[in-house]
Motif scaffolding. Structure first.
Motif, mmCIF file in Angstrom:
data_model
loop_
_atom_site.group_PDB
_atom_site.id
_atom_site.type_symbol
_atom_site.label_atom_id
_atom_site.label_comp_id
_atom_site.label_asym_id
_atom_site.label_seq_id
_atom_site.Cartn_x
_atom_site.Cartn_y
_atom_site.Cartn_z
ATOM 1 N N ALA A 13 -18.352 -41.609 -1.485
ATOM 2 C CA ALA A 13 -18.902 -41.549 -0.124
ATOM 3 C C ALA A 13 -19.187 -40.101 0.272
ATOM 4 N N LEU A 14 -18.266 -39.203 -0.041
ATOM 5 C CA LEU A 14 -18.488 -37.785 0.256
ATOM 6 C C LEU A 14 -19.668 -37.256 -0.545
ATOM 7 N N ASP A 15 -19.789 -37.652 -1.798
ATOM 8 C CA ASP A 15 -20.927 -37.204 -2.614
ATOM 9 C C ASP A 15 -22.246 -37.645 -2.003
ATOM 10 N N ARG A 16 -22.274 -38.847 -1.459
ATOM 11 C CA ARG A 16 -23.505 -39.342 -0.828
ATOM 12 C C ARG A 16 -23.820 -38.541 0.438
ATOM 13 N N LEU A 17 -22.805 -38.261 1.247
ATOM 14 C CA LEU A 17 -22.998 -37.426 2.435
ATOM 15 C C LEU A 17 -23.447 -36.026 2.028
ATOM 16 N N ARG A 18 -22.820 -35.483 1.018
ATOM 17 C CA ARG A 18 -23.160 -34.151 0.512
ATOM 18 C C ARG A 18 -24.645 -34.088 0.132
ATOM 19 N N ALA A 19 -25.139 -35.110 -0.557
ATOM 20 C CA ALA A 19 -26.545 -35.141 -0.968
ATOM 21 C C ALA A 19 -27.482 -35.132 0.239
ATOM 22 N N VAL A 20 -27.116 -35.878 1.271
ATOM 23 C CA VAL A 20 -27.935 -35.916 2.490
ATOM 24 C C VAL A 20 -27.975 -34.527 3.139
ATOM 25 N N CYS A 21 -26.832 -33.916 3.272
ATOM 26 C CA CYS A 21 -26.749 -32.613 3.951
ATOM 27 C C CYS A 21 -27.427 -31.503 3.161
ATOM 28 N N LEU A 22 -27.189 -31.476 1.869
ATOM 29 C CA LEU A 22 -27.705 -30.371 1.049
ATOM 30 C C LEU A 22 -29.191 -30.500 0.732
ATOM 31 N N ALA A 23 -29.801 -31.622 1.115
ATOM 32 C CA ALA A 23 -31.245 -31.786 0.947
ATOM 33 C C ALA A 23 -32.033 -30.999 1.997
ATOM 34 N N LEU A 24 -31.366 -30.545 3.031
ATOM 35 C CA LEU A 24 -32.030 -29.810 4.113
ATOM 36 C C LEU A 24 -32.235 -28.353 3.711
ATOM 37 N N PRO A 25 -33.284 -27.710 4.223
ATOM 38 C CA PRO A 25 -33.598 -26.338 3.811
ATOM 39 C C PRO A 25 -32.432 -25.360 4.010
ATOM 40 N N GLU A 26 -32.103 -24.664 2.932
ATOM 41 C CA GLU A 26 -31.091 -23.604 2.935
ATOM 42 C C GLU A 26 -29.699 -24.075 3.351
ATOM 43 N N ALA A 27 -29.457 -25.364 3.322
ATOM 44 C CA ALA A 27 -28.126 -25.879 3.681
ATOM 45 C C ALA A 27 -27.133 -25.502 2.588
ATOM 46 N N VAL A 28 -25.933 -25.158 3.015
ATOM 47 C CA VAL A 28 -24.862 -24.808 2.079
ATOM 48 C C VAL A 28 -23.587 -25.533 2.494
ATOM 49 N N GLU A 29 -22.717 -25.718 1.518
ATOM 50 C CA GLU A 29 -21.412 -26.318 1.765
ATOM 51 C C GLU A 29 -20.351 -25.236 1.713
ATOM 52 N N VAL A 30 -19.472 -25.233 2.709
ATOM 53 C CA VAL A 30 -18.371 -24.281 2.772
ATOM 54 C C VAL A 30 -17.103 -25.073 3.095
ATOM 55 N N LEU A 31 -16.052 -24.850 2.314
ATOM 56 C CA LEU A 31 -14.775 -25.497 2.590
ATOM 57 C C LEU A 31 -14.083 -24.754 3.731
ATOM 58 N N ALA A 32 -13.730 -25.479 4.787
ATOM 59 C CA ALA A 32 -13.033 -24.890 5.939
ATOM 60 C C ALA A 32 -12.076 -25.927 6.506
ATOM 61 N N TRP A 33 -10.893 -25.512 6.846
ATOM 62 C CA TRP A 33 -9.873 -26.392 7.401
ATOM 63 C C TRP A 33 -9.549 -27.553 6.460
ATOM 64 N N GLY A 34 -9.722 -27.333 5.161
ATOM 65 C CA GLY A 34 -9.449 -28.363 4.176
ATOM 66 C C GLY A 34 -10.534 -29.416 4.047
ATOM 67 N N ARG A 35 -11.690 -29.200 4.678
ATOM 68 C CA ARG A 35 -12.773 -30.182 4.645
ATOM 69 C C ARG A 35 -14.104 -29.501 4.355
ATOM 70 N N PRO A 36 -15.014 -30.247 3.760
ATOM 71 C CA PRO A 36 -16.348 -29.695 3.557
ATOM 72 C C PRO A 36 -17.071 -29.553 4.898
ATOM 73 N N THR A 37 -17.673 -28.404 5.093
ATOM 74 C CA THR A 37 -18.567 -28.211 6.231
ATOM 75 C C THR A 37 -19.934 -27.890 5.653
ATOM 76 N N PHE A 38 -20.962 -28.297 6.348
ATOM 77 C CA PHE A 38 -22.331 -28.053 5.905
ATOM 78 C C PHE A 38 -22.995 -27.200 6.961
ATOM 79 N N ARG A 39 -23.650 -26.135 6.479
ATOM 80 C CA ARG A 39 -24.146 -25.113 7.391
ATOM 81 C C ARG A 39 -25.611 -24.787 7.164
ATOM 82 N N ALA A 40 -26.257 -24.448 8.262
ATOM 83 C CA ALA A 40 -27.604 -23.897 8.258
ATOM 84 C C ALA A 40 -27.425 -22.437 8.667
#
Length: 135
Positions: A13-40
């Motif tokens: 489920a997280l992998d599927r969410l990750r794919a949705v988020c990281l498909a956006l321009p220049e989106a990156v994943e950063v681990l914060a507070w023990g959870r993945p955060t997705f940033r522009a």
């Protein structure tokens, strides 16, 4: 103090969410507070895991006009920490999860925080006839 990790990898489920988020321009994943955060840029547009009790939840920044309707829907809840700033959350680990709706919520959240150049890239990608665009 290091926060405990909310997710064990691999997590479909997280992998599927990750794919949705990281498909956006220049989106990156950063681990914060023990959870993945997705940033522009440096700004968060999605956090996975509203709490340790609800790790498979999408924390997102809704469009202010849409927020009024979303809070009336029982599927959405006000997450700790982010909630007072207007953010909402939605569980995404159910077989009934509407991934098209989830992708729209992610994109709307991204649009709330993205840099102008990122929005230009997104709009080009979304333009009718553009590669990958469907809107």
């Amino acid at each position: 103090m290091e926060h405990p990790r909310v997710f064990d990898e691999p997590d479909a489920a997280l992998d599927r969410l990750r794919a949705v988020c990281l498909a956006l321009p220049e989106a990156v994943e950063v681990l914060a507070w023990g959870r993945p955060t997705f940033r522009a840029g440096k700004k968060i547009f999605v956090t996975a895991g509203a709490s340790m009790d609800r790790p498979h939840s999408l924390v997102f920044k809704p469009d202010p006009e849409e927020r009024r309707a979303l809070v009336q829907d029982a599927r959405f809840f006000i997450p700790p920490y982010f909630g007072p700033a207007g953010w909402l959350a939605l569980d995404f680990d159910s077989p009934r999860t509407d991934w098209v709706e989830l992708a729209e919520l992610v994109e709307t959240s991204y649009r709330q925080v993205a840099l102008k150049r990122q929005l230009v890239q997104l709009d080009r990608w979304r333009a009718p006839g553009a590669l990958g665009g469907s809107k």
